[in-house]
Design an enzyme around this catalytic site. Structure first.
Site, mmCIF file in Angstrom:
data_model
loop_
_atom_site.group_PDB
_atom_site.id
_atom_site.type_symbol
_atom_site.label_atom_id
_atom_site.label_comp_id
_atom_site.label_asym_id
_atom_site.label_seq_id
_atom_site.Cartn_x
_atom_site.Cartn_y
_atom_site.Cartn_z
ATOM 1 C CG ASN A 200 -1.968 -1.036 1.206
ATOM 2 O OD1 ASN A 200 -2.622 -1.236 0.191
ATOM 3 N ND2 ASN A 200 -2.142 -1.730 2.320
ATOM 4 C CG ASP A 269 -6.976 -4.581 1.182
ATOM 5 O OD1 ASP A 269 -7.565 -4.448 2.265
ATOM 6 O OD2 ASP A 269 -6.608 -3.634 0.474
#
Length: 278
Positions: A200, A269
């Protein structure tokens, strides 16, 4: 951060005294009210005018300087200070600096800087232990190439490090003393193969700032962090991790000891079912 705080810098004779000019500048930029006392020998290394220009206050070098409004100057400064930084061995009040330190009830931070042989001398080590016994905080010198040509312990820590010690001492009320806080920060990296990974866009700044804020308020802080470009905050137990699984294990193994857990990390995720080995 230090608005309304008073800092008294004591500067003694040594080549490292030039670094205190940068420290004074950092403190002023943080809106602290900074006063400087120099020993006579310190003035041989750095001019008092430097500190007067940076702080806006007269730099004091003489116990009996009469160019002041009438007050017992060393007592007045001692009562003013929220923290005193000096290199002090014993309670010998034979100049303006040592007299002021002896009269002050403020927290005292000692930053010794000297030749390696002097620093490692048992007498010096005993003196530092004595200072700790009296409740003063003694900063461990840095290690490296010294002005005398030696390589070893004895370097004055960088001004930014000294600044952080002062902030830790006086920036905030210690209303979190005794509390244990765990903070997560930064991104996790989930490997696809030895080169590539999924992650991320996380700088880690939020988690690092939270960890620092809790530390300044007196908490015992553990920071579990993914890879970032940030320097690990001082006075915080920093635990580096890479993947979400790493972070999970480090957090859960410590969670039962914590009073507060703050999760600011950007945990990935997904992770790959099969990680290629080439």
């Amino acid at each position: 951060m230090l608005k309304g705080k008073h800092v008294l810098l004591g500067v003694t004779g040594g080549i490292a005294s030039y670094k205190i000019a940068t420290l004074a500048s950092l403190l002023v930029k943080a809106q602290a009210d900074v006063h400087v006392i120099m020993t006579e020998n310190a003035a041989n290394f750095i001019n008092p005018i430097t500190f007067e220009t940076l702080t806006g206050h007269k730099c004091i070098t003489d116990t009996f300087d009469r160019n002041f409004e009438f007050k017992v100057e060393h007592i007045a400064l001692a009562q003013l200070a929220d923290v005193v930084m000096a290199k002090l061995a014993h309670g010998l009040a034979d100049d303006m600096l040592t007299t002021t330190v002896l009269a002050s009830r403020a927290p005292k931070i000692i930053a010794p800087a000297m030749n390696t042989a002097m620093y490692e001398n048992p007498v010096t080590q005993d003196n530092m232990e004595l200072l700790k016994h009296y409740g003063m905080e003694v900063i461990t010198p840095a290690t490296g190439h010294l002005a005398c040509g030696d390589n070893g312990a004895g370097k004055m820590p960088e001004p930014e490090t000294l600044f952080q010690y002062i902030c830790k001492s006086i920036a905030c009320k210690k209303d979190m003393t005794g509390m244990k806080v765990l903070v997560t920060a930064g991104p996790t990296q989930e490997a696809l193969d030895p080169v590539r990974y999924i992650t991320n866009h996380s700088s880690g700044k939020m988690g690092y700032s939270i960890a620092k804020a809790c530390m300044l308020r007196g908490a015992d802080v553990t920071l579990v962090t993914g890879r970032t470009a940030l320097d690990a905050p001082l006075f915080v137990n920093t635990v580096p991790v890479i993947s979400a699984k790493d972070m999970y294990e480090e957090v859960t193994s410590r969670s039962h000891d914590m009073d507060i857990i703050i999760k600011a990390a950007a945990v990935a995720d997904y992770r790959s079912c099969n990680v290629a080995d080439e």
